[in-house]
Write a protein that holds these residues in place. Structure first.
Motif, PDB file in Angstrom:
ATOM      1  N   ASN A   1       0.877  -1.316   0.049  1.00  0.00           N
ATOM      2  CA  ASN A   1      -0.086  -0.164  -0.121  1.00  0.00           C
ATOM      3  C   ASN A   1       0.724   1.181  -0.246  1.00  0.00           C
ATOM      4  O   ASN A   1       0.372   2.260  -0.298  1.00  0.00           O
ATOM      5  N   TYR A   2       2.093   1.104   0.366  1.00  0.00           N
ATOM      6  CA  TYR A   2       2.949   2.574   0.148  1.00  0.00           C
ATOM      7  C   TYR A   2       3.013   2.885  -1.036  1.00  0.00           C
ATOM      8  O   TYR A   2       3.093   4.212  -1.253  1.00  0.00           O
ATOM      9  N   ARG A   3       2.908   2.135  -1.996  1.00  0.00           N
ATOM     10  CA  ARG A   3       2.951   2.438  -3.565  1.00  0.00           C
ATOM     11  C   ARG A   3       2.053   3.593  -3.660  1.00  0.00           C
ATOM     12  O   ARG A   3       1.998   4.237  -4.593  1.00  0.00           O
ATOM     13  N   PHE A   4       0.777   3.332  -3.128  1.00  0.00           N
ATOM     14  CA  PHE A   4      -0.346   4.080  -3.432  1.00  0.00           C
ATOM     15  C   PHE A   4      -0.830   5.394  -2.777  1.00  0.00           C
ATOM     16  O   PHE A   4      -1.462   6.203  -2.749  1.00  0.00           O
ATOM     17  N   ALA A   5       0.358   5.609  -1.645  1.00  0.00           N
ATOM     18  CA  ALA A   5       0.212   6.804  -0.849  1.00  0.00           C
ATOM     19  C   ALA A   5       0.352   8.209  -1.767  1.00  0.00           C
ATOM     20  O   ALA A   5       1.166   7.940  -2.794  1.00  0.00           O
ATOM     21  N   PRO A   6      -0.350   9.263  -1.538  1.00  0.00           N
ATOM     22  CA  PRO A   6      -0.198  10.255  -2.592  1.00  0.00           C
ATOM     23  C   PRO A   6       1.130  10.894  -2.831  1.00  0.00           C
ATOM     24  O   PRO A   6       1.395  11.139  -3.809  1.00  0.00           O
ATOM     25  N   THR A   7       1.915  10.967  -1.880  1.00  0.00           N
ATOM     26  CA  THR A   7       3.422  11.260  -1.785  1.00  0.00           C
ATOM     27  C   THR A   7       3.956  10.581  -2.710  1.00  0.00           C
ATOM     28  O   THR A   7       5.003  10.992  -3.534  1.00  0.00           O
ATOM     29  N   ALA A   8       4.158   9.182  -2.295  1.00  0.00           N
ATOM     30  CA  ALA A   8       4.910   8.127  -3.124  1.00  0.00           C
ATOM     31  C   ALA A   8       4.652   8.369  -4.646  1.00  0.00           C
ATOM     32  O   ALA A   8       5.305   8.217  -5.565  1.00  0.00           O
ATOM     33  N   ALA A   9       3.140   8.489  -4.856  1.00  0.00           N
ATOM     34  CA  ALA A   9       2.787   8.625  -6.413  1.00  0.00           C
ATOM     35  C   ALA A   9       3.345   9.763  -6.945  1.00  0.00           C
ATOM     36  O   ALA A   9       3.901   9.688  -8.206  1.00  0.00           O
TER      37      ALA A   9
ATOM     38  N   GLY B   1      -4.282   7.807   2.926  1.00  0.00           N
ATOM     39  CA  GLY B   1      -5.217   7.408   1.795  1.00  0.00           C
ATOM     40  C   GLY B   1      -4.701   6.453   0.796  1.00  0.00           C
ATOM     41  O   GLY B   1      -5.316   5.937  -0.183  1.00  0.00           O
ATOM     42  N   GLY B   2      -3.222   5.713   0.732  1.00  0.00           N
ATOM     43  CA  GLY B   2      -2.843   4.692   0.071  1.00  0.00           C
ATOM     44  C   GLY B   2      -3.736   3.480   0.080  1.00  0.00           C
ATOM     45  O   GLY B   2      -3.893   2.739  -0.714  1.00  0.00           O
ATOM     46  N   ASP B   3      -4.174   3.031   1.494  1.00  0.00           N
ATOM     47  CA  ASP B   3      -5.011   1.814   1.621  1.00  0.00           C
ATOM     48  C   ASP B   3      -6.228   1.939   0.611  1.00  0.00           C
ATOM     49  O   ASP B   3      -6.642   1.073   0.027  1.00  0.00           O
ATOM     50  N   ASP B   4      -6.904   3.219   0.834  1.00  0.00           N
ATOM     51  CA  ASP B   4      -8.221   3.339  -0.025  1.00  0.00           C
ATOM     52  C   ASP B   4      -7.737   3.203  -1.615  1.00  0.00           C
ATOM     53  O   ASP B   4      -8.525   2.595  -2.464  1.00  0.00           O
ATOM     54  N   ARG B   5      -6.722   3.958  -1.943  1.00  0.00           N
ATOM     55  CA  ARG B   5      -6.353   3.755  -3.246  1.00  0.00           C
ATOM     56  C   ARG B   5      -5.862   2.407  -3.823  1.00  0.00           C
ATOM     57  O   ARG B   5      -6.207   1.960  -4.964  1.00  0.00           O
TER      58      ARG B   5
END
Length: 433
Positions: free
Chosen positions: A129-137, A357-361
């Protein structure tokens, strides 16, 4: 909706009950239907089912559950060393699988999963899920846009505070046989982020690790916090009764399986390191300096990408004894501005939900029809394998004092990857001190 995905949840600990149980049904009920819950602890499963607000049948046997309910999807949230058996049996039953990280804990377990996925034609997703965190994106977008030219090195340091970090040493994670060590259990998140950011595979790893705070380093010890005679003077004392959620899931259920959620962090048989550093060389010749510390007064990470045309830097605070803004600031610094700003500060707001928000994404990408994945955030079994293999190599290097070449551990994972895999670093078999 007639085309709901019929899923089974295997493992009803904290993560299974919340992320893949209660939260999944609350937000994605239009797309999924929970048809079975499986756990070896019947009382924990019953309490989790109540928390999830489901009437799905409970099973103590995975094979029986698969045969009787025939789920389309199995979500695996059991202890790490059991993932491969459940994943393989689920794939062979005709189901797709989502597995919590790490995908597995040993090379042989990785092989079993990859072989079963090939044989069955089903899909394994790993919950990165860290891939999906807005800052990581946003960082990934900047790297893809070539904002700092060719990346040459990365500084990556992760900090766990004395609440989060200590929790790994209260539980089964403290034993390498169960978790693969925190180089595998926790750092698999971080190694996967690196692999994804750099769009490359790790080639060689050298590492150091040791116990500096927990286990036999402790000044005293007991069996568990609840019964400990030292609780009044122990900085790591956990009052399980103060957390009704954990108390319900673990305290009375411990009478069935003997698993205490508040095990002493100073148990002498703890064998997973609490302080770790690693140097990693990638196929594309990026060099990484990585560390993980588990008893800090802060929680979060620092990452910096050094490139031929500049630097991208982030200091993300997740918990600390001072106030911070509800946002992250990415720093972009250019070597040669040429009409562009020498320094840019890119602000990314925090979003509600786990991992900002990464979990939701992540759940949106997997479950909502028609979702695209332009950044390649959805993680495959190969991604799961590479991150675990990096952790295995790091642990081996820390124990042997040698540089470990990943292709020596699992040659088939790197077949056809080119001559870059054969770089100058020596393998574990003939490595240098």
């Amino acid at each position: 909706m007639d085309n709901k995905r019929r899923f089974a949840l295997v493992g009803t600990g904290n993560r299974g009950t919340t992320m893949w149980g209660r939260e999944l049904l609350a937000g994605w009920r239009s797309f999924v239907d929970l048809v079975a819950i499986a756990d070896t602890n019947s009382l924990r499963a019953e309490r989790a089912r109540t928390m999830i607000a489901s009437n799905a049948p409970i099973y103590g046997d995975v094979d029986r559950m698969l045969a009787e309910t025939r789920p389309d999807l199995v979500i695996v949230c059991t202890p790490d060393d059991t993932h491969d058996d459940i994943v393989v049996r689920s794939l062979e039953s005709g189901a797709d699988v989502i597995t919590e990280k790490p995908m597995a804990t040993t090379v042989e377990k990785i092989r079993r999963i990859l072989d079963a996925e090939r044989r069955t034609g089903r899909r394994v997703d790993v919950s990165f899920n860290y891939r999906f965190a807005p800052t990581a994106a946003r960082i990934k977008e900047m790297l893809l846009a070539g904002e700092i030219g060719r990346v040459t090195s990365v500084d990556f340091h992760w900090y766990l505070d004395t609440e989060h970090g200590a929790d790994y040493f209260r539980r089964w994670h403290a034993y390498t046989e169960r978790s693969g060590s925190l180089f595998v259990h926790k750092a698999t998140h971080h190694f996967d982020l690196l692999n994804w950011y750099l769009d490359s595979a790790p080639v060689t790893v050298s590492a150091f690790a040791g116990l500096q705070m927990y286990g036999r380093k402790g000044p005293f010890r007991g069996l568990r916090c609840k019964l400990c005679p030292h609780k009044e003077r122990c900085d790591f004392y956990l009052d399980l009764e103060a957390d009704p959620f954990l108390d319900a899931l673990y305290e009375q259920p411990s009478e069935i399986d003997g698993y205490f959620r508040d095990g002493c962090v100073f148990r002498e048989d703890i064998d997973t390191p609490d302080t770790m550093v690693a140097n990693i060389r990638y196929r594309n010749n990026v060099h990484v300096s990585y560390s993980l510390n588990t008893f800090q007064p802060i929680e979060g990470h620092h990452i910096a990408f050094n490139g031929t045309e500049g630097r991208i830097e982030l200091r993300q605070y997740e918990d600390q004894p001072w106030e911070t803004a509800p946002e992250d600031t990415i720093l972009l610094v250019r070597n040669f501005p040429k009409g562009k700003p020498a320094v840019e500060r890119i602000t990314v707001p925090h979003f509600p939900g786990g991992h900002y928000g990464g979990d939701d994404r992540l759940r949106n990408t997997i479950f909502k029809p028609g979702m695209t994945d332009p950044l390649g955030q959805r993680a495959s079994a190969r991604a799961g394998a590479l991150s675990v293999l990096c952790g295995i190599a790091a642990l081996q290097s820390s124990l042997s004092g040698k540089v470990v070449r990943l292709a020596d551990l699992m040659p088939e994972l790197f077949e056809g990857e080119g001559d870059a895999l054969a770089g100058p670093a020596q393998s574990a078999a003939g490595g240098r001190r």
